[in-house]
Design a protein around this motif. Structure first.
Motif, PDB file in Angstrom:
ATOM      1  N   GLU A 191       0.851  -1.197   0.000  1.00 42.79           N
ATOM      2  CA  GLU A 191       0.000   0.000   0.000  1.00 42.79           C
ATOM      3  C   GLU A 191       0.880   1.239   0.000  1.00 42.79           C
ATOM      4  O   GLU A 191       1.902   1.297   0.690  1.00 42.79           O
ATOM      5  N   ALA A 192       0.492   2.237  -0.789  1.00 44.74           N
ATOM      6  CA  ALA A 192       1.244   3.487  -0.854  1.00 44.74           C
ATOM      7  C   ALA A 192       0.321   4.597  -1.322  1.00 44.74           C
ATOM      8  O   ALA A 192      -0.740   4.337  -1.903  1.00 44.74           O
ATOM      9  N   GLN A 193       0.747   5.828  -1.063  1.00 42.06           N
ATOM     10  CA  GLN A 193      -0.008   6.992  -1.557  1.00 42.06           C
ATOM     11  C   GLN A 193       0.592   7.355  -2.912  1.00 42.06           C
ATOM     12  O   GLN A 193       1.668   7.966  -2.988  1.00 42.06           O
ATOM     13  N   VAL A 194      -0.097   6.966  -3.984  1.00 44.64           N
ATOM     14  CA  VAL A 194       0.441   7.182  -5.332  1.00 44.64           C
ATOM     15  C   VAL A 194      -0.052   8.522  -5.880  1.00 44.64           C
ATOM     16  O   VAL A 194      -1.251   8.734  -6.041  1.00 44.64           O
ATOM     17  N   GLU A 195       0.905   9.410  -6.143  1.00 46.25           N
ATOM     18  CA  GLU A 195       0.551  10.719  -6.727  1.00 46.25           C
ATOM     19  C   GLU A 195       0.602  10.660  -8.249  1.00 46.25           C
ATOM     20  O   GLU A 195      -0.192  11.302  -8.931  1.00 46.25           O
ATOM     21  N   ARG A 196       1.577   9.899  -8.762  1.00 47.04           N
ATOM     22  CA  ARG A 196       1.739   9.799 -10.204  1.00 47.04           C
ATOM     23  C   ARG A 196       2.127   8.369 -10.553  1.00 47.04           C
ATOM     24  O   ARG A 196       3.069   7.832  -9.973  1.00 47.04           O
ATOM     25  N   THR A 197       1.367   7.721 -11.433  1.00 47.85           N
ATOM     26  CA  THR A 197       1.667   6.331 -11.788  1.00 47.85           C
ATOM     27  C   THR A 197       2.887   6.264 -12.703  1.00 47.85           C
ATOM     28  O   THR A 197       3.289   7.272 -13.287  1.00 47.85           O
ATOM     29  N   GLY A 198       3.452   5.076 -12.823  1.00 48.60           N
ATOM     30  CA  GLY A 198       4.632   4.898 -13.678  1.00 48.60           C
ATOM     31  C   GLY A 198       5.425   3.698 -13.218  1.00 48.60           C
ATOM     32  O   GLY A 198       5.018   2.970 -12.306  1.00 48.60           O
ATOM     33  N   ALA A 199       6.582   3.485 -13.854  1.00 49.00           N
ATOM     34  CA  ALA A 199       7.422   2.339 -13.495  1.00 49.00           C
ATOM     35  C   ALA A 199       8.878   2.614 -13.838  1.00 49.00           C
ATOM     36  O   ALA A 199       9.172   3.360 -14.773  1.00 49.00           O
ATOM     37  N   THR A 200       9.775   2.007 -13.062  1.00 47.88           N
ATOM     38  CA  THR A 200      11.215   2.106 -13.341  1.00 47.88           C
ATOM     39  C   THR A 200      11.920   0.938 -12.667  1.00 47.88           C
ATOM     40  O   THR A 200      11.308   0.188 -11.902  1.00 47.88           O
ATOM     41  N   THR A 201      13.205   0.775 -12.963  1.00 45.83           N
ATOM     42  CA  THR A 201      13.988  -0.255 -12.281  1.00 45.83           C
ATOM     43  C   THR A 201      15.213   0.384 -11.642  1.00 45.83           C
ATOM     44  O   THR A 201      15.802   1.306 -12.201  1.00 45.83           O
ATOM     45  N   VAL A 202      15.588  -0.143 -10.467  1.00 49.28           N
ATOM     46  CA  VAL A 202      16.711   0.417  -9.712  1.00 49.28           C
ATOM     47  C   VAL A 202      17.414  -0.718  -8.980  1.00 49.28           C
ATOM     48  O   VAL A 202      16.799  -1.777  -8.738  1.00 49.28           O
ATOM     49  N   SER A 203      18.678  -0.535  -8.624  1.00 49.31           N
ATOM     50  CA  SER A 203      19.435  -1.577  -7.933  1.00 49.31           C
ATOM     51  C   SER A 203      18.713  -2.043  -6.667  1.00 49.31           C
ATOM     52  O   SER A 203      18.456  -1.251  -5.756  1.00 49.31           O
ATOM     53  N   ALA A 204      18.404  -3.342  -6.607  1.00 46.96           N
ATOM     54  CA  ALA A 204      17.664  -3.890  -5.465  1.00 46.96           C
ATOM     55  C   ALA A 204      18.498  -3.816  -4.187  1.00 46.96           C
ATOM     56  O   ALA A 204      17.988  -3.451  -3.120  1.00 46.96           O
ATOM     57  N   VAL A 205      19.785  -4.160  -4.280  1.00 51.68           N
ATOM     58  CA  VAL A 205      20.643  -4.177  -3.092  1.00 51.68           C
ATOM     59  C   VAL A 205      20.856  -2.764  -2.562  1.00 51.68           C
ATOM     60  O   VAL A 205      20.781  -2.515  -1.359  1.00 51.68           O
ATOM     61  N   MET A 206      21.096  -1.818  -3.474  1.00 49.26           N
ATOM     62  CA  MET A 206      21.317  -0.423  -3.063  1.00 49.26           C
ATOM     63  C   MET A 206      20.069   0.159  -2.399  1.00 49.26           C
ATOM     64  O   MET A 206      20.152   0.799  -1.348  1.00 49.26           O
ATOM     65  N   LEU A 207      18.909  -0.085  -3.005  1.00 51.40           N
ATOM     66  CA  LEU A 207      17.656   0.436  -2.436  1.00 51.40           C
ATOM     67  C   LEU A 207      17.414  -0.176  -1.056  1.00 51.40           C
ATOM     68  O   LEU A 207      17.018   0.524  -0.114  1.00 51.40           O
ATOM     69  N   HIS A 208      17.672  -1.481  -0.926  1.00 50.60           N
ATOM     70  CA  HIS A 208      17.480  -2.152   0.363  1.00 50.60           C
ATOM     71  C   HIS A 208      18.392  -1.555   1.430  1.00 50.60           C
ATOM     72  O   HIS A 208      17.965  -1.306   2.563  1.00 50.60           O
ATOM     73  N   GLU A 209      19.657  -1.305   1.086  1.00 45.10           N
ATOM     74  CA  GLU A 209      20.611  -0.743   2.052  1.00 45.10           C
ATOM     75  C   GLU A 209      20.176   0.640   2.515  1.00 45.10           C
ATOM     76  O   GLU A 209      20.261   0.975   3.698  1.00 45.10           O
ATOM     77  N   ILE A 210      19.690   1.460   1.579  1.00 47.32           N
ATOM     78  CA  ILE A 210      19.242   2.816   1.925  1.00 47.32           C
ATOM     79  C   ILE A 210      18.043   2.756   2.869  1.00 47.32           C
ATOM     80  O   ILE A 210      18.016   3.394   3.926  1.00 47.32           O
ATOM     81  N   VAL A 211      17.037   1.954   2.491  1.00 43.06           N
ATOM     82  CA  VAL A 211      15.802   1.883   3.287  1.00 43.06           C
ATOM     83  C   VAL A 211      16.097   1.292   4.669  1.00 43.06           C
ATOM     84  O   VAL A 211      15.550   1.741   5.684  1.00 43.06           O
ATOM     85  N   ARG A 212      17.001   0.303   4.715  1.00 49.64           N
ATOM     86  CA  ARG A 212      17.353  -0.336   5.986  1.00 49.64           C
ATOM     87  C   ARG A 212      17.950   0.664   6.975  1.00 49.64           C
ATOM     88  O   ARG A 212      17.745   0.562   8.188  1.00 49.64           O
ATOM     89  N   LYS A 213      18.683   1.649   6.445  1.00 49.74           N
ATOM     90  CA  LYS A 213      19.378   2.604   7.311  1.00 49.74           C
ATOM     91  C   LYS A 213      18.542   3.840   7.646  1.00 49.74           C
ATOM     92  O   LYS A 213      18.968   4.689   8.436  1.00 49.74           O
TER      93      LYS A 213
END
Length: 372
Positions: free
Chosen positions: A58-80
């Motif tokens: 669940e999220a508050q979506v303001e604008r729909t769309g799609a992209t791809t990004v490094s899974a490991v990098m995103l996980h490390e950022i969110v974890r911290k």
């Protein structure tokens, strides 16, 4: 694309995705997670071409769309990021970057086009059924320790899930073996599972499946074809190719004539094995069991390092027997016992030994002896 999402929700979704992607691969897009935002919410998709996981959040979506990004990098950022943070993700099409904002922290990550992301081809599933998460968790968790790691016998590198005639009637059965030990676990056959093709679920899929099955007691939808298997709940879908091979006829190695019965407290037995194995040589880790009436002596004699012995009171009323086992195999099998007592059924010092949990025949384990 722009949406805001709670840090805990994002972390859970990204953690599942980053565990699927391969750290080393020659196709850069496979290191990425595909993030898709639609009005109803956001999905995170990751694949290594053998397994695909899709987590909806669940999220508050303001604008729909799609992209791809490094899974490991995103996980490390969110974890911290701090607990309770609201994270805003914005895909900037001009710069080709994903902007991540949380409080006073901001990050900018390189992206790759969503069109390059491989989506696993959908399969025509021959069988579909529902089973409680706890039932599937028991089937896979109790079997997986016996999965072979020998790549040459690739057809043993997973858990064989199929239907069979169990002691209590038709059963959904999971079997794993590496030639030294075997686990066979049964559960009542769910409605709709009859006629299911037997499939070998790979080791990596079994490990990923644990996260899906640990989420409470929800019903899990299982779909099976000859080439793929899919497990899904309300928010998470795990699709996997199955191992293309024939699982051996395991019933031939499950002994039926073992009559020497030993009953022992499972926890006390496991701790005693662990203690005496401390002095064994790493290479063999052989433990000798000397069994006589109501008495079990566990011993290790390692000329290089020393010797150890421990005695246990057991229930045994047959003739004396001396038999040896790999300590690691004994510990792993004893660790599967949920009930108080483990029952071992022996034939002779050179034959496979059967182990079960008390009088429960739905979980059966076989271990090959060693010379000591």
């Amino acid at each position: 694309m722009r949406f805001s999402i709670e840090r805990a929700t994002l972390l859970k979704a990204v953690a599942q995705a980053q565990s699927v992607v391969e750290r080393r691969n020659t196709i850069p897009i496979l290191a990425n997670v595909l993030i898709e935002a639609v009005e109803a919410g956001v999905s995170f998709r990751a694949t290594d071409l053998d397994i695909e996981v899709v987590d909806k959040a669940e999220a508050q979506v303001e604008r729909t769309g799609a992209t791809t990004v490094s899974a490991v990098m995103l996980h490390e950022i969110v974890r911290k990021l701090p607990d309770g943070a609201l994270v805003t993700l914005t895909d900037d099409a001009v710069s080709g970057r994903l902007q991540i904002q949380a409080g006073r922290s901001s990050f900018s990550l390189a992206t790759l086009p969503r069109e390059d992301f491989p989506v696993m081809a959908s399969s025509e599933y021959m069988t579909g059924f529902k089973a409680p998460a706890s039932v599937l968790r028991r089937l896979f968790e109790k079997a997986k320790f016996a999965i072979s790691t020998e790549e040459t016998r690739y057809y043993l590198n997973g858990v064989y899930m199929h239907t069979a005639q169990g002691e209590e009637g038709p059963a959904l059965r999971c079997v794993a073996t590496d030639g030294h030990r075997l686990a066979r676990i049964d559960a009542p056959l769910p409605e709709g599972a009859a006629g299911m093709p037997g499939v070998i679920v790979p080791r990596k899929t079994v490990n990923e499946l644990r996260k899906l099955l640990d989420e409470g007691e929800a019903e899990i939808e299982v779909s099976v074809s000859e080439t793929k298997v899919r497990f899904s709940n309300a928010s998470l879908t795990l699709t996997s190719k199955v191992i293309d091979g024939t699982f051996p006829d395991y019933s031939r190695v499950i002994p039926t004539g073992n009559t020497r019965r030993l009953e022992v407290d499972a926890q006390a037995f496991a701790k005693a094995v662990d203690r005496v194995a401390t002095v064994s040589s790493e290479r063999s880790r052989a433990v000798k069991l000397a069994i006589e009436e109501d008495r079990l002596v566990l011993s290790v004699n390692a000329p290089d390092s020393g010797a150890a012995e421990e005695e246990l009171i057991v229930a045994y009323a047959d003739e004396r027997l001396e038999i040896g086992f790999n300590a690691k195999y004994l510990l792993e099998i004893a660790g599967q016992v949920d009930r108080e007592n483990a029952v071992f059924l022996f034939n002779s010092a050179g034959d496979p030994t059967l182990m079960r949990e008390g009088n429960d025949t739905s979980a059966v384990y076989v271990v090959m002896p060693m010379r000591v």
